[in-house]
Scaffold this active site. Structure first.
Site, PDB file in Angstrom:
ATOM      1  NE  ARG A  19       1.106  -8.152  -0.985  1.00 45.63           N
ATOM      2  CZ  ARG A  19       1.231  -7.310  -2.159  1.00 45.63           C
ATOM      3  NH1 ARG A  19       1.004  -7.688  -3.225  1.00 45.63           N
ATOM      4  NH2 ARG A  19       1.775  -6.076  -1.955  1.00 45.63           N
ATOM      5  CE  LYS A  51      -1.638  -4.625   1.622  1.00 44.56           C
ATOM      6  NZ  LYS A  51      -0.166  -4.583   2.525  1.00 44.56           N
ATOM      7  CG  HIS A  75       4.885 -11.727   3.583  1.00 44.76           C
ATOM      8  ND1 HIS A  75       4.034 -11.954   2.622  1.00 44.76           N
ATOM      9  CD2 HIS A  75       5.532 -10.630   3.693  1.00 44.76           C
ATOM     10  CE1 HIS A  75       3.827 -10.322   1.991  1.00 44.76           C
ATOM     11  NE2 HIS A  75       4.802  -9.646   2.794  1.00 44.76           N
ATOM     12  NE  ARG A 111       5.477  -9.204  -0.933  1.00 49.64           N
ATOM     13  CZ  ARG A 111       5.030  -8.498  -2.215  1.00 49.64           C
ATOM     14  NH1 ARG A 111       4.710  -9.139  -3.168  1.00 49.64           N
ATOM     15  NH2 ARG A 111       4.588  -7.401  -2.284  1.00 49.64           N
ATOM     16  CG  HIS A 150       6.391  -2.588  -2.664  1.00 46.12           C
ATOM     17  ND1 HIS A 150       7.543  -2.831  -2.301  1.00 46.12           N
ATOM     18  CD2 HIS A 150       5.297  -3.515  -1.752  1.00 46.12           C
ATOM     19  CE1 HIS A 150       7.594  -4.019  -1.361  1.00 46.12           C
ATOM     20  NE2 HIS A 150       6.344  -4.390  -1.330  1.00 46.12           N
ATOM     21  CE1 TYR A 190      12.085  -7.259   1.183  1.00 47.08           C
ATOM     22  CE2 TYR A 190      10.926  -5.596  -0.055  1.00 47.08           C
ATOM     23  CZ  TYR A 190      10.688  -6.628   0.752  1.00 47.08           C
ATOM     24  OH  TYR A 190       9.738  -7.242   0.786  1.00 47.08           O
TER      25      TYR A 190
END
Length: 347
Positions: free
Chosen positions: A204, A229, A294, A297, A320, A329
């Site tokens: 990120r 995050k 982003h 990424r 995640h 994805y």
């Protein structure tokens, strides 16, 4: 000279969009507002969503633009609770502003008397009437539920407050050829290094800018991303090609505190300046897609999946919490789709 203004959500930030016919005088005037920006994607000028800007552009949702004294006190208590739980400054701001919006709407009502029906009315009379996004509504819902769960006893039944259905939007992905063009177009080694590191590690933007020289472990060929995050640390593999580039970069710039510093020594590089570097790359390469940092990424994750990397490893690399987040994805990977033969070819 006429203009129109409305509330929008831009990169997860509440903004005021101002539209008018191209006019030098109006452009000069709007540039005088603090943090006024032009969105190439939306084709509008946009400003911070503040009470002052709402008043100036006549975006007045209520007769009063501040909560009641009770509402202000409760927002302060909510901020104190969030701070004590070590929520990030950005989350505290998002949640407190969301709760503020809700309390302004119910300025004339005692907070203890607010019910589930009031939440539904707010969603219909404020969120939907002003065409605000489902993601913004979701933020409001999260703030309301957390506040009433932790700070205040109420008549609200928390389990009955529903969140809006989210649109199933696929992540935007660049091809490997496009990524290569973007990464190679800059001659400035720092600019090239930052974009290359984001793509090569699926970082990120905030994770890249928070990096310090000691986070690069060249002996183990890993990068340590600290306090990412969700306040989680994680490691990502360090490409040998990236390591060679990093050594050249370090020799040239000798960063002190952060791996990538701005004009002021010891201060991290500015996120907006980094986004501008990407925009310049898009212009130079002639790529018309409205790519953001982003996107790099997303492209990293998709390209890993297409090369056969197990989804569980991709989940770990991206940081995640849920595998469901990573599974999106699979919907943009073209590896298997391209092998499907259309029945049109047999006609």
């Amino acid at each position: 000279m006429s203009w129109t203004a409305k509330l929008i959500k831009h990169r997860d930030e509440n903004r005021i969009a101002v539209q008018f016919e191209k006019n030098v005088a109006l452009i000069t005037r709007i540039k005088q507002f603090e943090d006024a920006r032009w969105s190439q994607q939306k084709k509008v000028w946009h400003l911070p969503d503040t009470i002052e800007n709402r008043d100036h552009f006549q975006i007045i949702q209520y007769k009063n633009t501040i909560p009641s004294p009770e509402g202000i006190l409760q927002i302060t208590k909510f901020i104190q609770w969030l701070s004590s739980k070590r929520y990030s400054p950005s989350t505290i701001k998002t949640y407190s502003e969301a709760l503020k919006s809700f309390f302004i709407f119910y300025r004339q009502k005692n907070i203890v008397d607010i019910t589930n029906e009031d939440v539904i009315i707010y969603n219909n009379e404020y969120i939907l009437k002003n065409n605000l996004s489902a993601s913004y509504q979701n933020q409001i819902t999260n703030a309301i539920k957390l506040y009433f769960k932790t700070v205040r006893e109420t008549k609200i039944e928390l389990e009955k407050i529903h969140r809006p259905k989210r649109a199933k939007v696929l992540p935007n992905v660049l091809s490997k050829e496009e990524v290569k063009l973007i990464l190679n177009v800059h001659s400035n080694i720092k600019h090239k290094m930052m974009l290359s590191l984001i793509y090569s590690c699926g970082m990120r933007c905030g994770e890249l800018l928070a990096l310090k020289p000691l986070d690069i472990d060249s002996k183990r060929n890993i990068i340590l991303l600290k306090n990412s995050k969700g306040k989680k640390d994680r490691i990502v593999p360090l490409s040998p090609k990236i390591l060679a580039m990093l050594r050249d970069y370090y020799t040239a710039y000798k960063p002190k505190t952060y791996l990538f510093e701005g004009q002021v020594e010891g201060k991290a590089y500015d996120a907006r300046s980094l986004q501008l570097i990407l925009k310049q790359a898009l212009t130079k390469t002639g790529i018309k897609k409205p790519a953001t940092l982003h996107w790099l990424r997303h492209s990293y994750a998709t390209h890993l999946l297409e090369s056969g990397t197990d989804l569980r490893y991709i989940q770990e690399l991206l940081g995640h919490n849920s595998s469901k987040t990573t599974e999106i994805y699979t919907h943009v990977s073209t590896k298997n789709i391209q092998q499907i033969k259309s029945p049109f070819d047999d006609l």
